[in-house]
Motif scaffolding. Structure first.
Motif, short mmCIF file in Angstrom:
data_model
loop_
_atom_site.label_atom_id
_atom_site.label_comp_id
_atom_site.label_asym_id
_atom_site.label_seq_id
_atom_site.Cartn_x
_atom_site.Cartn_y
_atom_site.Cartn_z
N PRO A 351 14.59 20.96 -15.08
CA PRO A 351 14.75 19.82 -15.64
C PRO A 351 15.46 19.43 -16.51
O PRO A 351 15.31 18.52 -17.24
N GLN A 386 9.01 20.99 -20.87
CA GLN A 386 9.53 20.45 -19.47
C GLN A 386 9.66 21.74 -18.84
O GLN A 386 9.16 21.75 -17.66
N VAL A 389 6.18 23.25 -17.59
CA VAL A 389 5.60 22.71 -16.50
C VAL A 389 6.43 22.58 -15.30
O VAL A 389 5.73 22.64 -14.04
N TRP A 390 7.55 22.53 -15.28
CA TRP A 390 8.43 22.55 -13.97
C TRP A 390 8.25 23.58 -13.15
O TRP A 390 8.14 23.62 -11.84
N GLU A 402 9.58 18.14 -8.22
CA GLU A 402 9.51 16.77 -9.29
C GLU A 402 8.29 16.12 -9.24
O GLU A 402 7.79 15.54 -10.22
N TYR A 405 5.75 17.86 -11.41
CA TYR A 405 6.32 17.68 -12.81
C TYR A 405 5.76 16.19 -13.13
O TYR A 405 5.10 16.04 -14.53
N ARG A 408 2.14 15.31 -14.19
CA ARG A 408 1.90 15.84 -15.68
C ARG A 408 2.44 14.75 -16.61
O ARG A 408 1.73 14.11 -17.34
#
Length: 556
Positions: A351, A386, A389-390, A402, A405, A408
């Motif tokens: 990301p 990021q 989470v990715w 995506e 992601y 969230r």
């Protein structure tokens, strides 16, 4: 501090075990939670569907917390004197010794919200979506009980899945109707129009729809809302927001949130919900989630284009394309300049690539923030979150990564808090039928190629609703309740004065450079009101929140 020692269970948890479901029905959901937690606290939330937040203190002294997969219901917590305190809101856990967290201020300017687990207050945390927490004998464990997963197989019959999908939509909307007057937000986009239409099918009485308009070219899509209302024969209601409305309501709405929140469409959503409340509505259905579950955001197609670069043969890239585009001649022509920009972005993995579009990073953090604030923050922390989470979604397509992601950052941390906050200020409840667990499971099993076919956004969703939605709405570009704040801030004296006063106060607090504010308000806002208006908005909203919640705050 308003934290409670009492157990709580909010929302509508749905227990898959029939005995627990009956127990919840007869004795309340806390009774069912108590049995699940006593059996195995670390797995207690697995398989529980619906929206929920639960906080349970056991006789042993152990405390258990959990929230649903999208944090439709929220929980915050802090450890104080060997005890885990919890509350729905972060500001309910602060006391006279609780400080503002400078890192959270930077997170806010980066994301325009403060993503969990951080909050604006030091040592006060928000439980991330799909997570649980256990506090036992002074030890706190926070972990995910659910992470996104996808089945990347090929569908045998998309025609059959379209029939299934439409029935799931109708069932999901019907489950959100609670016997009060059926009512929906209606922007005129695909999602809100779908929810309104399905509500008409599921309800035995007329459905009310509520829309917001703006007297500003390029921002008003009331024509589509009216088209959907006529098509489904709803009782339609409209309100046009004005700059004077913003001047009146910005301080109130900003101060309602438990921490700074910069999504500007909270104001239109508030006026829409207020109109419904004044009309006697107690619950509104919202269309949030369709884009993120079924591939409807334009950035998905944009990132697919960048992904094509990965398939260019390595020697062609390193020996021909990249050396050629690095040459001085490449800067002379518009086409090669675009090619240079494409390669620069395509070479950055996701990301990280998203940071290239981030507003404060593009403006330059050292141009915006004071040295005093910069000295207290980790500029890499947002990207680290990021990346974390990715990579939670594994063994799936780039598109589904995506989507996960965005579940969230777009839904749980921004869009859902926006709608929850706006409706709460207005005095109505809200339901999110497109985030029904059945639709979530359907999305996870739908092939990526059906969500984004080539560069066609949400292909399956629109194809399945051919003949149900008006064709003009299926073909239209996504817009929603976008606010023409930048345009109005340039033209309206009172709104410009509110923005100017707010931003200058941030300089006095030692947070934002005064020379940046002078240039932003005096030059850049007039040059590009849409782009720079967003920066003015998030700064103004931050100051309005500080005035209400921490009026004396200054950097040490």
């Amino acid at each position: 501090m308003n934290a409670s020692n009492l157990n709580l269970s909010r929302g509508s948890p749905q227990f898959s075990d029939h005995r627990l479901a009956e127990l919840a029905k007869t004795q309340g959901s806390l009774a069912a939670w108590r049995e699940k937690v006593a059996h195995n606290a670390s797995t207690a939330a697995i398989g529980v569907q619906g929206n929920f937040a639960v906080a349970l203190r056991e006789p042993t002294g152990r405390t258990f917390l959990a929230v649903d997969r999208f944090s439709i219901q929220t929980l915050c917590y802090r450890v104080d004197n060997g005890q885990l305190l919890f509350a729905s809101r972060a500001d309910e856990l602060r006391d006279t010794t609780t400080d503002i967290d400078p890192q959270a201020l930077f997170d806010y300017l980066y994301f325009h919200a403060i993503p969990s687990p951080r909050t604006i207050f030091k040592n006060v945390h928000r439980l991330p979506p799909g997570h649980y927490a256990i506090f036992d004998n002074g030890k706190l464990t926070v972990a995910a009980y659910w992470t996104p997963s996808f089945t990347e197989g090929q569908a045998t019959s998309l025609d059959q899945k379209k029939i299934e999908f439409r029935q799931l939509l109708q069932d999901s909307v019907a489950s959100q109707l609670d016997g009060t007057r059926p009512a929906c937000f209606l922007s005129g986009g695909t999602d809100s129009s779908t929810v309104a239409g399905m509500a008409v099918l599921a309800s035995n009485e007329p459905v009310a729809t509520y829309s917001i308009g703006f007297d500003a070219q390029g921002y008003d899509e009331m024509a589509y809302a009216r088209l959907a209302a006529r098509h489904f024969k709803t009782r339609h209601h409209e309100y046009y927001v004005t700059p004077a409305d913003l001047v009146r309501s910005i301080p109130m709405v900003a101060s309602h949130f438990d921490q700074p929140f910069g999504n500007s469409s909270a104001l239109p959503a508030y006026y829409c919900a207020k109109m419904a409340c004044d009309d006697g509505v107690s619950k509104l259905l919202a269309g949030d989630g369709g884009d993120e579950l079924f591939g409807g955001n334009s950035r998905y197609a944009k990132q697919r284009i960048f992904g094509w670069y990965d398939h260019v043969p390595g020697l062609l890239k390193t020996k021909l394309m990249e050396p050629l585009l690095k040459s001085p001649a490449a800067a002379r022509f518009a086409l090669t300049r675009k090619a240079v920009s494409y390669v620069e972005q395509a070479r950055v993995p996701m990301p990280d690539r998203l940071q290239m579009y981030n507003l404060i990073m593009r403006l330059g953090v050292h141009e915006v923030l004071t040295p005093g604030l910069l000295a207290q923050v980790d500029l890499t922390a947002p990207l680290q979150l990021q990346r974390q989470v990715w990579h939670t979604a594994k063994n799936c397509s780039d598109l589904n990564m995506e989507l996960a992601y965005d579940w969230r950052f777009t839904l749980a941390e921004s869009d859902l808090p926006k709608v929850r906050g706006a409706t709460c200020v207005a005095g109505v409840e809200v339901g999110f039928p497109l985030l029904d667990d059945r639709l979530l499971a359907f999305s996870q099993s739908l092939p990526s190629a059906a969500k984004l076919r080539g560069l066609q956004l949400r292909w399956f969703f629109k194809s399945a609703l051919q003949g149900f939605l008006p064709e003009e709405i299926i073909r239209k570009k996504k817009q929603g309740f976008g606010l023409p704040f930048g345009l109005w801030a340039n033209a309206d004296t009172a709104l410009k004065a509110l923005a100017t006063d707010s931003l200058n106060s941030l300089a006095e607090r030692g947070l934002i450079r005064s020379d940046f504010i002078k240039t932003l308000l005096g030059q850049r806002l007039a040059e590009h009101p849409g782009y720079f208006g967003e920066m003015v908005w998030i700064l103004m909203t931050l100051e309005q929140w500080l005035r209400a919640k921490a009026p004396s705050y200054r950097l040490p």
